[in-house]
Design a protein around this motif. Structure first.
Motif, PDB file in Angstrom:
ATOM      1  N   UNK A 151       0.820  -1.221   0.000  1.00 26.79           N
ATOM      2  CA  UNK A 151       0.000   0.000   0.000  1.00 26.79           C
ATOM      3  C   UNK A 151       0.851   1.267   0.000  1.00 26.79           C
ATOM      4  N   UNK A 152       0.294   2.293  -0.598  1.00 19.59           N
ATOM      5  CA  UNK A 152       0.993   3.583  -0.671  1.00 19.59           C
ATOM      6  C   UNK A 152       0.618   4.300  -1.945  1.00 19.59           C
ATOM      7  N   UNK A 153       0.971   3.708  -3.076  1.00 19.52           N
ATOM      8  CA  UNK A 153       0.538   4.317  -4.336  1.00 19.52           C
ATOM      9  C   UNK A 153      -0.984   4.391  -4.354  1.00 19.52           C
ATOM     10  N   UNK A 154      -1.607   3.324  -3.926  1.00 21.81           N
ATOM     11  CA  UNK A 154      -3.045   3.266  -3.672  1.00 21.81           C
ATOM     12  C   UNK A 154      -3.241   2.367  -2.462  1.00 21.81           C
ATOM     13  N   UNK A 155      -4.405   2.401  -1.824  1.00 22.26           N
ATOM     14  CA  UNK A 155      -4.594   1.572  -0.628  1.00 22.26           C
ATOM     15  C   UNK A 155      -4.431   0.081  -0.887  1.00 22.26           C
ATOM     16  N   UNK A 156      -4.815  -0.359  -2.102  1.00 20.71           N
ATOM     17  CA  UNK A 156      -4.754  -1.779  -2.414  1.00 20.71           C
ATOM     18  C   UNK A 156      -3.650  -2.162  -3.365  1.00 20.71           C
ATOM     19  N   UNK A 157      -2.599  -1.356  -3.474  1.00 26.32           N
ATOM     20  CA  UNK A 157      -1.467  -1.733  -4.313  1.00 26.32           C
ATOM     21  C   UNK A 157      -0.812  -2.997  -3.763  1.00 26.32           C
ATOM     22  N   UNK A 158      -0.374  -3.858  -4.669  1.00 22.64           N
ATOM     23  CA  UNK A 158       0.289  -5.090  -4.273  1.00 22.64           C
ATOM     24  C   UNK A 158       1.527  -5.317  -5.140  1.00 22.64           C
ATOM     25  N   UNK A 159       2.431  -6.116  -4.607  1.00 23.92           N
ATOM     26  CA  UNK A 159       3.477  -6.738  -5.414  1.00 23.92           C
ATOM     27  C   UNK A 159       3.028  -8.167  -5.692  1.00 23.92           C
ATOM     28  N   UNK A 160       3.479  -8.703  -6.805  1.00 20.03           N
ATOM     29  CA  UNK A 160       3.114 -10.067  -7.202  1.00 20.03           C
ATOM     30  C   UNK A 160       4.403 -10.843  -7.452  1.00 20.03           C
ATOM     31  N   UNK A 161       4.644 -11.824  -6.621  1.00 18.30           N
ATOM     32  CA  UNK A 161       5.895 -12.593  -6.669  1.00 18.30           C
ATOM     33  C   UNK A 161       5.650 -13.894  -7.419  1.00 18.30           C
ATOM     34  N   UNK A 162       6.453 -14.124  -8.450  1.00 14.85           N
ATOM     35  CA  UNK A 162       6.320 -15.345  -9.259  1.00 14.85           C
ATOM     36  C   UNK A 162       7.678 -16.047  -9.286  1.00 14.85           C
ATOM     37  N   UNK A 163       7.922 -16.950  -8.344  1.00 21.38           N
ATOM     38  CA  UNK A 163       9.230 -17.608  -8.266  1.00 21.38           C
ATOM     39  C   UNK A 163       9.616 -18.380  -9.516  1.00 21.38           C
ATOM     40  N   UNK A 164       8.647 -18.899 -10.261  1.00 16.65           N
ATOM     41  CA  UNK A 164       8.964 -19.726 -11.428  1.00 16.65           C
ATOM     42  C   UNK A 164       9.727 -18.954 -12.494  1.00 16.65           C
ATOM     43  N   UNK A 169       6.602  -8.323  -9.477  1.00 20.79           N
ATOM     44  CA  UNK A 169       5.973  -7.220 -10.186  1.00 20.79           C
ATOM     45  C   UNK A 169       5.476  -6.215  -9.151  1.00 20.79           C
ATOM     46  N   UNK A 170       5.887  -4.959  -9.282  1.00 23.74           N
ATOM     47  CA  UNK A 170       5.608  -3.981  -8.228  1.00 23.74           C
ATOM     48  C   UNK A 170       4.634  -2.889  -8.651  1.00 23.74           C
ATOM     49  N   UNK A 171       4.078  -2.988  -9.865  1.00 25.31           N
ATOM     50  CA  UNK A 171       3.109  -1.988 -10.281  1.00 25.31           C
ATOM     51  C   UNK A 171       3.677  -0.588 -10.210  1.00 25.31           C
ATOM     52  N   UNK A 172       2.998   0.287  -9.469  1.00 24.50           N
ATOM     53  CA  UNK A 172       3.476   1.653  -9.260  1.00 24.50           C
ATOM     54  C   UNK A 172       4.019   1.842  -7.856  1.00 24.50           C
ATOM     55  N   UNK A 173       4.438   0.727  -7.228  1.00 30.78           N
ATOM     56  CA  UNK A 173       5.114   0.847  -5.938  1.00 30.78           C
ATOM     57  C   UNK A 173       6.408   1.623  -6.073  1.00 30.78           C
ATOM     58  N   UNK A 174       6.980   1.577  -7.272  1.00 32.76           N
ATOM     59  CA  UNK A 174       8.130   2.393  -7.656  1.00 32.76           C
ATOM     60  C   UNK A 174       8.140   2.435  -9.174  1.00 32.76           C
ATOM     61  N   UNK A 175       9.021   3.232  -9.746  1.00 32.86           N
ATOM     62  CA  UNK A 175       9.183   3.258 -11.180  1.00 32.86           C
ATOM     63  C   UNK A 175      10.669   3.241 -11.513  1.00 32.86           C
ATOM     64  N   UNK A 176      11.004   2.821 -12.710  1.00 29.41           N
ATOM     65  CA  UNK A 176      12.388   2.924 -13.174  1.00 29.41           C
ATOM     66  C   UNK A 176      12.520   3.968 -14.281  1.00 29.41           C
ATOM     67  N   UNK A 177      11.404   4.654 -14.567  1.00 29.76           N
ATOM     68  CA  UNK A 177      11.441   5.803 -15.468  1.00 29.76           C
ATOM     69  C   UNK A 177      10.197   6.637 -15.212  1.00 29.76           C
TER      70      UNK A 177
END
Length: 237
Positions: A151-164, A169-177
């Motif tokens: 949470x932060x960018x929006x109340x329900x923001x999530x990261x999605x971890x895919x070990x395979x 995936x961090x959505x708008x939790x941060x950006x690289x540009x």
């Protein structure tokens, strides 16, 4: 575009969505803008798949540049769409916020507006139905994506971890540009409801073993989580 085996990208550094591909089908992480539908069709054709192979869409949050063609997939192909409970109303178009834009450079802003307009950003199709997820949940979808509250960018923001595919995936939790300044490298994302909360939430991914950290805007980061967070903190300071 293939990033690594089982991990593909559509869109570009302005707005992107991603596909997790395995023998059981496809999981989509976000769906960009409505006009990215044609990019999806081309990507699926390139790997010999169709929209019927998509088993689910997992949204990092409910903003319009992430829900893109999700409703079309849900309506035409019966694909379930998953979003955190705290962003479900946003994904359905029932509520939104208008956080401050912050620093801007005219050229970057114009490129962002032009691209999003060309890709259908002015014709948002909100979700009629969503499946709500919670922190810690592992979904029964290709790649077994794990939900991590961000949470932060929006109340329900999530990261999605895919070990395979060794990716988070961090959505708008941060950006690289930054789409507003053009500045590259890990940094706080614009249009964020609560920047302090967003920064604090990144500790939730600190211990993950992931080669890839993938935002919704900016280039995928292929250097591990620790180095990314170090560069993020330096930029935030």
């Amino acid at each position: 575009m293939e990033l690594t085996t089982g991990l593909r990208r559509i869109g570009n550094d302005i707005v992107a969505a991603h596909l997790i591909v395995d023998d059981t089908g496809i999981t989509l992480i976000d769906t960009g803008l409505a006009g990215h539908w044609s990019d999806l069709e081309h990507e699926l054709e390139a790997i010999g798949r169709t929209p019927s192979d998509i088993r689910g869409v997992v949204l990092t949050h409910g903003d319009s540049d992430h829900i893109g063609f999700a409703e079309r997939l849900r309506r035409e192909y019966g694909v379930p769409v998953y979003v955190h409970a705290a962003d479900a109303a946003r994904a359905r178009g029932e509520e939104s916020t208008k956080p401050a834009w912050g620093s801007m450079k005219l050229g970057s802003v114009l490129r962002f507006i032009a691209y999003t307009t060309r890709k259908g950003g002015l014709r948002t199709h909100y979700l009629s139905e969503v499946h709500e997820v919670t922190d810690g949940q592992v979904l029964d979808l290709p790649g077994a994506p794990e939900i991590i509250g961000l949470p932060g960018h929006s109340p329900g923001s999530i990261a999605i971890y895919v070990p395979s595919v060794s990716a988070v995936f961090v959505g708008d939790g941060l950006t690289t540009r930054s789409v507003l300044t053009g500045k590259r490298g890990p940094q706080p994302a614009p249009f964020t409801d609560d920047q302090a909360a967003a920064a604090a939430s990144l500790t939730h991914i600190a211990g993950l073993r992931a080669d890839w950290v993938i935002p919704g805007h900016g280039a995928p980061w292929h250097g591990g989580v620790t180095e990314l967070l170090s560069e993020y903190r330096a930029a935030a300071a």
